[in-house]
Design a protein around this motif. Structure first.
Motif, PDB file in Angstrom:
ATOM      1  N   UNK A  89       0.862  -1.177   0.000  1.00  0.00           N
ATOM      2  CA  UNK A  89       0.000   0.000   0.000  1.00  0.00           C
ATOM      3  C   UNK A  89       0.899   1.227   0.000  1.00  0.00           C
ATOM      4  N   UNK A  90       0.308   2.401   0.071  1.00  0.00           N
ATOM      5  CA  UNK A  90       1.084   3.650  -0.058  1.00  0.00           C
ATOM      6  C   UNK A  90       2.195   3.718   0.994  1.00  0.00           C
ATOM      7  N   UNK A  91       1.840   3.412   2.250  1.00  0.00           N
ATOM      8  CA  UNK A  91       2.821   3.504   3.338  1.00  0.00           C
ATOM      9  C   UNK A  91       3.928   2.464   3.177  1.00  0.00           C
ATOM     10  N   UNK A  92       3.555   1.245   2.847  1.00  0.00           N
ATOM     11  CA  UNK A  92       4.564   0.190   2.692  1.00  0.00           C
ATOM     12  C   UNK A  92       5.521   0.498   1.536  1.00  0.00           C
ATOM     13  N   UNK A  93       5.005   1.102   0.466  1.00  0.00           N
ATOM     14  CA  UNK A  93       5.862   1.462  -0.658  1.00  0.00           C
ATOM     15  C   UNK A  93       6.854   2.551  -0.240  1.00  0.00           C
ATOM     16  N   UNK A  94       6.373   3.509   0.541  1.00  0.00           N
ATOM     17  CA  UNK A  94       7.263   4.577   1.013  1.00  0.00           C
ATOM     18  C   UNK A  94       8.358   4.003   1.921  1.00  0.00           C
ATOM     19  N   UNK A  95       7.985   3.044   2.785  1.00  0.00           N
ATOM     20  CA  UNK A  95       8.984   2.425   3.671  1.00  0.00           C
ATOM     21  C   UNK A  95      10.012   1.649   2.854  1.00  0.00           C
ATOM     22  N   UNK A  96       9.561   0.924   1.833  1.00  0.00           N
ATOM     23  CA  UNK A  96      10.488   0.163   0.989  1.00  0.00           C
ATOM     24  C   UNK A  96      11.496   1.089   0.312  1.00  0.00           C
ATOM     25  N   UNK A  97      11.030   2.254  -0.096  1.00  0.00           N
ATOM     26  CA  UNK A  97      11.938   3.222  -0.731  1.00  0.00           C
ATOM     27  C   UNK A  97      12.926   3.776   0.280  1.00  0.00           C
ATOM     28  N   UNK A  98      12.427   4.070   1.480  1.00  0.00           N
ATOM     29  CA  UNK A  98      13.322   4.610   2.509  1.00  0.00           C
ATOM     30  C   UNK A  98      14.430   3.623   2.850  1.00  0.00           C
ATOM     31  N   UNK A  99      14.125   2.342   2.808  1.00  0.00           N
ATOM     32  CA  UNK A  99      15.141   1.335   3.115  1.00  0.00           C
ATOM     33  C   UNK A  99      16.241   1.294   2.056  1.00  0.00           C
ATOM     34  N   UNK A 100      15.953   1.853   0.862  1.00  0.00           N
ATOM     35  CA  UNK A 100      16.973   1.940  -0.193  1.00  0.00           C
ATOM     36  C   UNK A 100      17.725   3.263  -0.146  1.00  0.00           C
ATOM     37  N   UNK A 101      17.347   4.124   0.786  1.00  0.00           N
ATOM     38  CA  UNK A 101      17.950   5.456   0.850  1.00  0.00           C
ATOM     39  C   UNK A 101      17.536   6.306  -0.327  1.00  0.00           C
ATOM     40  N   UNK A 102      16.328   6.091  -0.817  1.00  0.00           N
ATOM     41  CA  UNK A 102      15.928   6.820  -2.016  1.00  0.00           C
ATOM     42  C   UNK A 102      14.489   7.226  -2.037  1.00  0.00           C
ATOM     43  N   UNK A 103      14.019   7.657  -3.197  1.00  0.00           N
ATOM     44  CA  UNK A 103      12.633   8.046  -3.390  1.00  0.00           C
ATOM     45  C   UNK A 103      12.271   7.938  -4.858  1.00  0.00           C
ATOM     46  N   UNK A 104      10.959   7.946  -5.106  1.00  0.00           N
ATOM     47  CA  UNK A 104      10.430   7.963  -6.471  1.00  0.00           C
ATOM     48  C   UNK A 104       9.365   9.045  -6.542  1.00  0.00           C
ATOM     49  N   UNK A 105       9.337   9.768  -7.640  1.00  0.00           N
ATOM     50  CA  UNK A 105       8.254  10.720  -7.877  1.00  0.00           C
ATOM     51  C   UNK A 105       7.749  10.526  -9.304  1.00  0.00           C
ATOM     52  N   UNK A 106       6.515  10.976  -9.516  1.00  0.00           N
ATOM     53  CA  UNK A 106       5.902  10.864 -10.841  1.00  0.00           C
ATOM     54  C   UNK A 106       5.499  12.253 -11.297  1.00  0.00           C
TER      55      UNK A 106
END
Length: 456
Positions: A89-106
């Protein structure tokens, strides 16, 4: 170029300091890439730039469409693409990105959907895995879409109350009447009717790899990065649905259009016309002509209506490029009582650059500025990734970027005069003014032909 001469006090008298002149601009380091076109049709370009242990990723997907509902659905697709997948979900996706030290935007514009991401370079395979998750498994949950749709309606309400937004839309409608390039914002009526099912169908139709360009810049080994993309995005396949996009029509010529905004304390002025594309041999001259007119702080127009007259804080001209067309625009928000004088000075500066060559000092200044800012824009991983993505997505190859400083260095005053006469002359441009017509109509009528346009 004449060097500046600051002073230093010594006793009772100021003594001039000797400042050496600027040196000739150095040629930026040539950029080399590794490239592969996957079976899916996705073009992948990788540049090794190990300045910091990060990686920047840009995925550009063609998204231009002439369908009337396309803009509203596209905006909501970009707003909700990261709100859920079949796995997160939205929160889990954000946490997965944080664990990579990164982010995604559209992001979105008339030509393309752009996914931008960054992460630690060692986490590139995992970052590409999340890309694949979003590209192939985005779910656009109904509740998330309804929430984003309501927020978008509120943003549209605020945006459409601003004179600058209204002026930009009015100018766009004159530069590309009836074309998607001429529409800046979706209508609230269209946005209010968008459903999650419609956004999912748009994703299925257009979020496809054929014709898309993926750019990776960072502390990576290009061959390994290409292999990683091929593995991680193997399931992203398919062709886009057929789209028919008409050519950009001629500019809608006519008098300066006034859009009434009651009690406005400022007038938003916009001038615009067609321009040369970046691959035209005359483009470097037009780029420098724009800088000399109003493209940098010490340009003629800014010096005149900001520094000398004090009519505005933020006049600026620019060259804007889309896949099918390019445009010259000049924008200034001026105090209502000086609207007509500001138009007079703008027409004077446009007429001056269209009829008289710029000086050698001006040419030296704008040339060094253009070459220097290009080098700066490529000096970071993020800047290089965004620049490459924009050029490659528009069908412009890397040689253009490598050779552009040489082309800028070879431009002459006569070449600038020729393109200025064709593209910056007042007769080549159209104009709009959004302000209180009760105060600006009659003064403007004494200067040039004007037309009061009914507003809803």
């Amino acid at each position: 170029m004449t060097s500046a001469s600051p002073t230093r006090r010594s006793g009772r008298h100021a003594q001039p300091l000797s400042v050496p002149p600027l040196t000739a601009p150095s040629r930026p380091k040539r950029i080399t890439t590794a490239e592969r076109v996957l079976d899916s049709g996705l073009r992948v370009v990788v540049v090794r730039r190990p300045s910091v242990p990060m990686v920047e990723v840009r995925l550009r997907i063609p998204f231009l469409s002439a369908k009337s509902h396309h803009l509203s659905r596209s905006v909501l697709l970009s707003d909700t693409m990261l709100t859920g997948t079949s796995r997160y979900d939205r929160t889990e996706l954000a946490i997965a990105l944080q664990e990579l030290g990164g982010d995604i935007s559209v992001g979105l514009d008339a030509d393309r959907l752009l996914l931008s991401a960054s992460a630690l370079a060692t986490k590139l395979p995992e970052l590409l895995g999340l890309f694949a998750e979003v590209l192939t498994q985005a779910t656009y949950p109904k509740g998330e879409l309804v929430g984003e749709r309501d927020r978008l309606l509120e943003r549209l309400l605020v945006a459409r109350s601003q004179a600058g937004v209204i002026a930009n839309e009015a100018l766009g409608n004159r530069l590309a009447p009836g074309h998607p390039y001429g529409t800046g914002l979706p209508s609230p009526e269209d946005v209010g009717g968008v459903t999650a099912a419609q956004v999912r169908k748009l994703h299925a139709d257009l979020v496809r790899p054929e014709g898309a360009v993926l750019v990776i810049v960072g502390d990576v080994t290009p061959a390994r990065a290409l292999d990683s993309v091929e593995r991680q995005l193997a399931d992203w396949t398919g062709k886009q649905a057929v789209r028919r996009v008409p050519a950009v029509p001629d500019v809608l010529r006519g008098p300066l259009q006034i859009l009434h905004r009651p009690d406005s304390v400022q007038t938003a002025l916009r001038f615009g016309g067609h321009a040369l594309g970046r691959t035209d041999p005359r483009y470097p001259a037009l780029q420098l002509a724009n800088l000399a007119f109003g493209g940098l702080f010490s340009s003629r127009w800014v010096e005149n209506i900001r520094e000398a007259k004090g009519y505005t804080y933020s006049p600026r001209s620019s060259l804007d490029h889309s896949v099918l067309a390019s445009a010259f625009t000049a924008s200034a928000d001026v105090a209502t009582e000086v609207t007509a004088p500001a138009v007079v000075e703008t027409l004077y500066e446009l007429g001056r650059i269209a009829t008289l060559p710029i000086t050698e000092a001006e040419l030296d200044l704008v040339r060094q500025y253009a070459i220097g800012t290009l080098a700066l824009s490529l000096s970071t991983q993020a800047g290089l990734a965004s620049t490459l993505s924009g050029l490659l997505g528009a069908g412009i190859d890397l040689d253009w970027l490598n050779n552009h400083p040489v082309r800028l260095a070879a431009v002459t005053r006569d070449e600038i005069a020729a393109v200025s006469a064709q593209f910056l002359a007042p007769s080549a441009l159209v104009a709009v003014a959004v302000g209180d017509s009760d105060q600006i109509l009659e003064p403007l009528r004494r200067v040039l032909d004007v037309e009061l346009v009914p507003t809803s």
